[in-house]
Design a protein around this motif. Structure first.
Motif, PDB file in Angstrom:
ATOM      1  N   ALA A 262       0.849  -1.187   0.000  1.00 28.14           N
ATOM      2  CA  ALA A 262       0.000   0.000   0.000  1.00 28.14           C
ATOM      3  C   ALA A 262       0.882   1.233   0.000  1.00 28.14           C
ATOM      4  N   GLY A 263       0.294   2.385  -0.348  1.00 30.62           N
ATOM      5  CA  GLY A 263       1.091   3.587  -0.468  1.00 30.62           C
ATOM      6  C   GLY A 263       0.485   4.779   0.225  1.00 30.62           C
ATOM      7  N   LEU A 264       1.353   5.704   0.612  1.00 28.38           N
ATOM      8  CA  LEU A 264       0.960   7.000   1.162  1.00 28.38           C
ATOM      9  C   LEU A 264       1.806   8.027   0.420  1.00 28.38           C
ATOM     10  N   VAL A 265       1.169   8.798  -0.466  1.00 26.85           N
ATOM     11  CA  VAL A 265       1.919   9.680  -1.344  1.00 26.85           C
ATOM     12  C   VAL A 265       1.422  11.114  -1.214  1.00 26.85           C
ATOM     13  N   THR A 266       2.283  12.041  -1.622  1.00 22.88           N
ATOM     14  CA  THR A 266       1.976  13.468  -1.566  1.00 22.88           C
ATOM     15  C   THR A 266       1.499  13.935  -2.923  1.00 22.88           C
ATOM     16  N   ALA A 268      -0.728  13.969  -6.337  1.00 25.38           N
ATOM     17  CA  ALA A 268      -1.276  12.881  -7.167  1.00 25.38           C
ATOM     18  C   ALA A 268      -0.298  12.462  -8.250  1.00 25.38           C
ATOM     19  N   ALA A 269       0.991  12.684  -8.010  1.00 25.73           N
ATOM     20  CA  ALA A 269       1.965  12.419  -9.067  1.00 25.73           C
ATOM     21  C   ALA A 269       2.127  10.939  -9.377  1.00 25.73           C
ATOM     22  N   LEU A 270       1.909  10.075  -8.389  1.00 30.62           N
ATOM     23  CA  LEU A 270       2.213   8.658  -8.585  1.00 30.62           C
ATOM     24  C   LEU A 270       1.010   7.822  -8.988  1.00 30.62           C
ATOM     25  N   VAL A 271      -0.183   8.308  -8.722  1.00 31.93           N
ATOM     26  CA  VAL A 271      -1.387   7.556  -9.058  1.00 31.93           C
ATOM     27  C   VAL A 271      -2.435   8.515  -9.593  1.00 31.93           C
ATOM     28  N   THR A 272      -3.439   7.967 -10.264  1.00 32.34           N
ATOM     29  CA  THR A 272      -4.534   8.767 -10.798  1.00 32.34           C
ATOM     30  C   THR A 272      -5.604   8.940  -9.725  1.00 32.34           C
ATOM     31  N   PRO A 273      -5.927  10.177  -9.344  1.00 35.24           N
ATOM     32  CA  PRO A 273      -6.958  10.382  -8.318  1.00 35.24           C
ATOM     33  C   PRO A 273      -8.262   9.685  -8.685  1.00 35.24           C
ATOM     34  N   GLY A 274      -8.840   8.968  -7.730  1.00 35.66           N
ATOM     35  CA  GLY A 274     -10.112   8.299  -7.951  1.00 35.66           C
ATOM     36  C   GLY A 274      -9.992   6.930  -8.582  1.00 35.66           C
ATOM     37  N   ALA A 275      -8.807   6.576  -9.072  1.00 40.54           N
ATOM     38  CA  ALA A 275      -8.644   5.274  -9.711  1.00 40.54           C
ATOM     39  C   ALA A 275      -8.592   4.174  -8.651  1.00 40.54           C
ATOM     40  N   ALA A 276      -9.148   3.002  -8.987  1.00 44.57           N
ATOM     41  CA  ALA A 276      -9.091   1.860  -8.088  1.00 44.57           C
ATOM     42  C   ALA A 276      -7.678   1.285  -8.116  1.00 44.57           C
ATOM     43  N   VAL A 277      -7.052   1.195  -6.958  1.00 47.92           N
ATOM     44  CA  VAL A 277      -5.674   0.712  -6.865  1.00 47.92           C
ATOM     45  C   VAL A 277      -5.623  -0.411  -5.833  1.00 47.92           C
ATOM     46  N   ASP A 278      -4.939  -1.496  -6.173  1.00 48.50           N
ATOM     47  CA  ASP A 278      -4.800  -2.623  -5.265  1.00 48.50           C
ATOM     48  C   ASP A 278      -3.330  -3.069  -5.273  1.00 48.50           C
ATOM     49  N   PRO A 279      -2.650  -2.983  -4.133  1.00 48.61           N
ATOM     50  CA  PRO A 279      -3.069  -2.481  -2.824  1.00 48.61           C
ATOM     51  C   PRO A 279      -3.422  -0.988  -2.871  1.00 48.61           C
ATOM     52  N   PRO A 280      -4.189  -0.522  -1.885  1.00 53.85           N
ATOM     53  CA  PRO A 280      -4.664   0.863  -1.922  1.00 53.85           C
ATOM     54  C   PRO A 280      -3.542   1.877  -1.754  1.00 53.85           C
ATOM     55  N   VAL A 281      -3.740   3.051  -2.340  1.00 54.47           N
ATOM     56  CA  VAL A 281      -2.813   4.163  -2.203  1.00 54.47           C
ATOM     57  C   VAL A 281      -3.594   5.386  -1.724  1.00 54.47           C
ATOM     58  N   GLU A 282      -3.144   5.978  -0.633  1.00 53.51           N
ATOM     59  CA  GLU A 282      -3.757   7.194  -0.095  1.00 53.51           C
ATOM     60  C   GLU A 282      -2.996   8.405  -0.619  1.00 53.51           C
ATOM     61  N   ILE A 283      -3.733   9.383  -1.155  1.00 55.70           N
ATOM     62  CA  ILE A 283      -3.128  10.613  -1.681  1.00 55.70           C
ATOM     63  C   ILE A 283      -3.397  11.740  -0.690  1.00 55.70           C
ATOM     64  N   LEU A 284      -2.331  12.311  -0.140  1.00 58.42           N
ATOM     65  CA  LEU A 284      -2.470  13.381   0.842  1.00 58.42           C
ATOM     66  C   LEU A 284      -2.148  14.735   0.217  1.00 58.42           C
ATOM     67  N   PRO A 285      -2.687  15.816   0.780  1.00 52.63           N
ATOM     68  CA  PRO A 285      -2.411  17.157   0.245  1.00 52.63           C
ATOM     69  C   PRO A 285      -0.914  17.463   0.232  1.00 52.63           C
ATOM     70  N   ALA A 286      -0.520  18.339  -0.676  1.00 52.73           N
ATOM     71  CA  ALA A 286       0.893  18.668  -0.842  1.00 52.73           C
ATOM     72  C   ALA A 286       1.359  19.793   0.070  1.00 52.73           C
ATOM     73  N   ASP A 287       0.456  20.397   0.858  1.00 56.21           N
ATOM     74  CA  ASP A 287       0.866  21.427   1.798  1.00 56.21           C
ATOM     75  C   ASP A 287       0.969  20.808   3.196  1.00 56.21           C
ATOM     76  N   PRO A 288       1.861  21.325   4.058  1.00 50.52           N
ATOM     77  CA  PRO A 288       2.104  20.668   5.352  1.00 50.52           C
ATOM     78  C   PRO A 288       0.893  20.639   6.275  1.00 50.52           C
ATOM     79  N   GLU A 289       0.081  21.702   6.292  1.00 52.02           N
ATOM     80  CA  GLU A 289      -1.092  21.705   7.165  1.00 52.02           C
ATOM     81  C   GLU A 289      -2.115  20.679   6.703  1.00 52.02           C
ATOM     82  N   GLY A 290      -2.378  20.636   5.391  1.00 48.47           N
ATOM     83  CA  GLY A 290      -3.331  19.670   4.866  1.00 48.47           C
ATOM     84  C   GLY A 290      -2.854  18.246   5.041  1.00 48.47           C
ATOM     85  N   TYR A 291      -1.564  18.016   4.821  1.00 44.03           N
ATOM     86  CA  TYR A 291      -0.989  16.681   4.976  1.00 44.03           C
ATOM     87  C   TYR A 291      -1.137  16.213   6.426  1.00 44.03           C
TER      88      TYR A 291
END
Length: 334
Positions: A262-266, A268-291
């Motif tokens: 599974a992944g935790l990335v900053t 959406a550079a590594l995966v397509t937002p909304g795409a079904a990914v297995d194992p799952p990948v969580e996309i976090l905001p690129a700013d420190p407060e949002g992350y």
């Protein structure tokens, strides 16, 4: 060892009757989970040893790890301190109510010794979250409150996270929705001069240094059998069940593919937002407060999905990201 008895845990939405119920439990030396602007806390009246020990029992927390005491305002904070120096006054004026904890020399008898793990100082914060403030006003007591989870595990940013970790161990969870900051408070020791940063958090070191002299000693870690200088300094802390592997950003795509993790990335550079990914990948905001606000919730989801291993794309460097790096470092420690 005798197992802790299973009790019924109430979940009540934030409203005046729920606050009154929580305040009655606190006055009666029981524990209550409630949201602050950082994470959900597990509170007990800080002046009663019996009540404070219930926090340690519910969490499985070592007695060497001190607690943060939440109070309604600066006057209440001064009442717990033997000395409230100029640095404390200045930082309290600027950042309270808010996600900053100040460590001061404690006044004898003001809080139970268990709160301070027997040490000479006490950590104090004035929270900003409406639920926490309403509860402090209703019970009119200092409330000791570490994060509302089992020790070393993921901090809770929703009531559901609390129930997952402490359901059956505590009587009540006040549900005030997701926490705003999603990461714990900054802790500064102002009992010394210059002040010392003990834990990075929602208030950055750069923000603090605009107003007072603060020394950054670097990463502080202690073992579970020695008294910690503040909460959040255990080598392994804030950790999901899954194994975290933090890798440089330019290696994250290859590591995700190689490990089939599974992944935790900053961003959406590594995966397509909304795409079904297995194992799952969580996309976090690129700013420190949002992350920071999204980090624990994302790790909870990956745990709930049964992930055994999570590749984390390392966030950027810099003071604004220091708290995030601290949490990932401790969460990935063996």
């Amino acid at each position: 060892m005798i197992a802790a008895p299973v009790i019924r845990t109430e979940l009540l939405p934030f409203d005046p009757p729920a606050v009154a119920r929580a305040a009655a439990l606190l006055r009666g030396k029981r524990v209550v989970a409630f949201p602050t602007e950082t994470v959900y806390g597990l509170g007990a009246r800080a002046d009663e040893p019996t009540a404070v020990r219930r926090i340690f029992e519910a969490k499985g927390r070592p007695a060497t790890n001190p607690l943060i005491v939440h109070v309604a305002g600066v006057a209440e904070a001064r009442a717990l301190a033997l000395d409230f120096p100029h640095a404390a006054e200045r930082l309290a004026e600027l950042f309270w109510p808010g996600p900053l904890t100040l460590v001061v020399t404690r006044r004898p008898g003001a809080v139970a010794d268990e709160v301070a793990a027997g040490g000479p100082t006490v950590a104090i914060r004035v929270p900003a979250a409406p639920v926490a403030r309403a509860l402090l006003e209703a019970c009119r007591l200092p409330i000791a409150a570490p994060s509302a989870n089992r020790t070393t595990s993921l901090s809770p940013t929703t009531a559901e996270h609390v129930l997952k970790s402490l359901g059956g161990r505590i009587p009540l969870v006040l549900d005030g929705g997701p926490c705003r900051h999603g990461i714990e408070s900054t802790i500064v020791d102002v009992s010394r001069s210059p002040a010392v940063l003990l834990r990075p958090g929602a208030v950055s070191l750069d923000e603090l240094r605009r107003h007072v002299d603060v020394v950054d000693p670097g990463v502080i870690t202690v073992s579970l059998d020695e008294r910690a200088p503040s909460p959040g300094t255990s080598a392994r802390h804030y950790a999901p069940r899954a194994t975290l592997v933090v890798v440089p950003a330019d290696e994250a795509r290859a590591e995700l593919a190689r490990r089939r993790a599974a992944g935790l990335v900053t961003g959406a550079a590594l995966v397509t937002p909304g795409a079904a990914v297995d194992p799952p990948v969580e996309i976090l905001p690129a700013d420190p407060e949002g992350y920071a606000a999204a980090l624990y919730a994302a790790l909870h989801r990956l745990d709930d999905a049964g992930c055994d291993s999570v590749v984390v794309e390392a966030p950027p460097a810099g003071s604004a990201w220091a708290a995030v790096h601290d949490r990932l470092r401790r969460a990935s420690s063996a």
